[in-house]
Design an enzyme around this catalytic site. Structure first.
Site, short mmCIF file in Angstrom:
data_model
loop_
_atom_site.label_atom_id
_atom_site.label_comp_id
_atom_site.label_asym_id
_atom_site.label_seq_id
_atom_site.Cartn_x
_atom_site.Cartn_y
_atom_site.Cartn_z
N ASP A 275 0.82 -1.19 0.00
CA ASP A 275 0.00 0.00 0.00
C ASP A 275 0.87 1.26 0.00
OD1 ASP A 275 -2.75 1.16 0.39
OD2 ASP A 275 -1.82 1.93 2.20
N GLU A 304 1.38 -0.58 -5.17
CA GLU A 304 0.22 0.22 -5.56
C GLU A 304 0.74 1.55 -6.12
OE1 GLU A 304 -3.60 2.64 -3.73
OE2 GLU A 304 -1.84 2.21 -2.52
N ASP A 372 -10.60 1.14 -4.68
CA ASP A 372 -10.30 2.57 -4.75
C ASP A 372 -10.86 3.24 -5.99
OD1 ASP A 372 -8.84 2.82 -2.34
OD2 ASP A 372 -7.03 2.02 -3.28
#
Length: 583
Positions: A275, A304, A372
């Protein structure tokens, strides 16, 4: 643009052959209602209750209306009870879909529904396992800063069981590593909050100022992720995390990659999705990469990274792969917004491919939606919005179910996603027909064929809308299942080189090949236009079978080859996948 090379870059071979499936655990499947989250853990009144799995998403329960008259505020206090038993229960479903790799959003103990605000890294969330109360007691018995005191909770053991069963099916599993920040309930932050500058963990966080008992105007201030105070940022020095934080993360990395600590990583996870890695210095990731590859040389790590800068992170000493959001953006521009021509789309894909080492192209996670983003279906419904644009329900945003024509676009996008270079990644429920704007509407409970769901008729802005059937879409599921079977059965679609064959801007179609050699190849034709088109495919560079036929793997029909050319008719917004018969 020159083709980038990195002769020392390598990636595990298995990662070239998987179709990924992203699971948001709290919303995937409630396999064990006895372990559902409690009002006490959430700090909610006693009348709070678990939300009905099959309910209308926008309909507020009585406790929600008391909490807030606004859907968008109360929805984050909802829980639906998804757990690891639910993931175990649905492995047959994933296997039927052709999935080879599971990416789990955070599973570590945390108060929130999304788990990006960890309370502990070394324990699975207490409500994801069979004994939440017993797990909480175990956590209280430990010294979380001392790994020698760590035990295995029932939820931890459930994750190990899931890993075992996933591996028995020949599948892989990766976890979300959230190492930039914790939650305010994280054990070390709680100590800092209580003891301030006297805490032994005060240097774990980027504290700006402590409270001073002699100064009533003093404040406890600290850096946080994007200013979100519920997500305090871990401290860095010299482009890496401070030593005690780094060592703690190294310890939990070892714990989940080699649970028995016996040097055999086969009982651990197969990799990590990292992340917001750009918000931590690269020196940390280099050290961390050295650790994970020493534990398991076949580890798969994916960052990410939303931009084209991802090339800088996919290297021998950083990550194996990245979430391929630039691919997502390119597909949306051409397939959904229709703002670029076919030739421009192919040029953009070419430029994106050329950024990466050869092997890296085969393992980039080619996603179309995630936790997201809006659901792919809703991006298509709202085709006037660009990818990344604000897509929370507002005036003009359509929250409805896609119609037949819009589903046809989704099917064509899926065909491209499964045949293009890289590893397709499906966000849970996209294959089942789910739709929704971005967070929180992209995190609805999964629709399952065994349930009957309430029609979705409420509106987040209290506007009138038609009632939409919200049940499992069997036809769409079968389409994704077929594409998975085709990809898994044909090696060129997994590791074949990409070659453009023809493009026609005026008629809005194109075709390309995935090639291993002259005899082993697949050809893909895409008709994005709203008209039936005849598509001619040049085949002079291929070894065509003696019977002069190719098989359309989508329809099971034969396509004749004449004068080193195949001609087929494609209906509006459809595609074909051609392959030599019996090869």
């Amino acid at each position: 643009m020159s083709i980038q090379q990195d002769n020392e870059y390598s990636t595990p071979d298995w990662a070239k052959h998987v179709i990924w499936y992203q699971v948001f655990p709290e919303r995937f499947c409630n396999g064990d209602p006895s372990n559902d989250p409690t009002a006490e853990r959430l700090g909610m009144p006693e009348d709070w209750e678990i939300s009905p799995w099959t309910g209308d998403w926008y309909e507020q329960a009585p406790w929600e209306k008391e909490y807030s008259d606004t859907f968008r505020k109360s929805v984050y206090k909802r829980r639906y009870g998804g757990d690891l038993q639910g993931v175990l229960d649905k492995l047959d479903y994933l296997e039927e879909l052709g999935i080879g790799g599971i990416y789990l959003n955070p599973v570590f103990d945390a108060v929130s529904l999304h788990k990006y605000d960890a309370s502990y890294y070394h324990h699975v969330d207490r409500f994801f396992g069979p004994d939440p109360e017993g797990d909480a007691q175990i956590m209280e018995q430990e010294d979380p800063s001392d790994p020698s005191t760590w035990q295995w909770t029932s939820a931890d053991k459930m994750l190990l069981k899931l890993i075992e069963e996933v591996h028995e099916r020949g599948m892989r599993i990766i976890l979300d590593g959230v190492f930039n920040h914790t939650g305010t309930d994280f054990w070390a932050f709680r100590d800092v909050l209580e003891h301030q500058q006297d805490s032994q963990f005060k240097d774990w966080y980027a504290v700006q100022s402590f409270e001073d008992p002699s100064d009533p105007e003093s404040e406890f201030l600290y850096d946080s992720w994007w200013g979100v105070k519920s997500l305090p940022a871990l401290k860095e020095e010299g482009k890496t995390l401070v030593a005690p934080v780094k060592e703690h993360i190294f310890e939990i990395t070892r714990r989940w990659m080699d649970p028995d600590s016996d040097g055999d990583p086969s009982d651990g996870i197969d990799g990590w999705r990292l992340d917001v890695p750009e918000e931590i210095g690269k020196e940390f990731w280099k050290e961390w990469n050295e650790l994970v590859t020493s534990i398991n040389p076949e580890v798969f790590t994916v960052g990410e990274i939303w931009t084209k800068k991802s090339r800088k992170w996919v290297t021998k000493d950083l990550f194996s792969s990245s979430m391929n959001y630039p691919f997502t953006n390119a597909v949306i521009e051409y397939m959904v917004n229709e703002s670029v021509k076919a030739s421009e789309f192919l040029k953009e894909l070419r430029n994106l491919r050329r950024q990466f080492p050869k092997d890296a192209r085969f393992v980039l996670q080619n996603l179309m939606d995630s936790h997201d983003t809006p659901r792919l279906a809703s991006m298509i419904v709202n085709s006037d919005l660009e990818f990344g644009e604000e897509t929370k329900p507002k005036e003009g945003f359509k929250v409805r179910k896609p119609n037949i024509e819009e589903r046809r676009v989704q099917r064509l996008i899926a065909l491209l996603q499964y045949t293009y270079v890289g590893a397709p990644m499906i966000y849970y429920g996209t294959e089942a027909g789910m739709w929704g704007a971005d967070d929180p509407d992209d995190r609805k409970p999964m629709v399952w064929p065994e349930h009957e769901y309430d029609p979705e008729k409420e509106h987040p802005l209290d506007k009138e809308r038609p009632a939409d059937d919200n049940n499992f879409d069997r036809q769409l599921f079968e389409w994704y299942k077929k594409l998975g079977a085709i990809r898994n059965a044909h090696l060129p679609l997994r590791i074949g080189e990409f070659q453009e064959l023809a493009v026609d801007n005026a008629r809005n179609h194109f075709c390309f090949a995935r090639i291993l050699n002259q005899k082993m190849f697949c050809i893909v034709a895409i008709n994005r236009s709203d008209r039936t088109q005849k598509v001619s495919i040049p085949l002079s560079n291929f070894d065509i079978p003696e019977n002069n036929h190719l098989e359309n793997l989508v329809t099971g029909t034969r396509i004749n080859v004449k004068d080193e050319q195949a001609t087929l008719t494609l209906s509006p917004v459809t595609g074909a996948i051609l392959s030599p018969e019996n090869r």
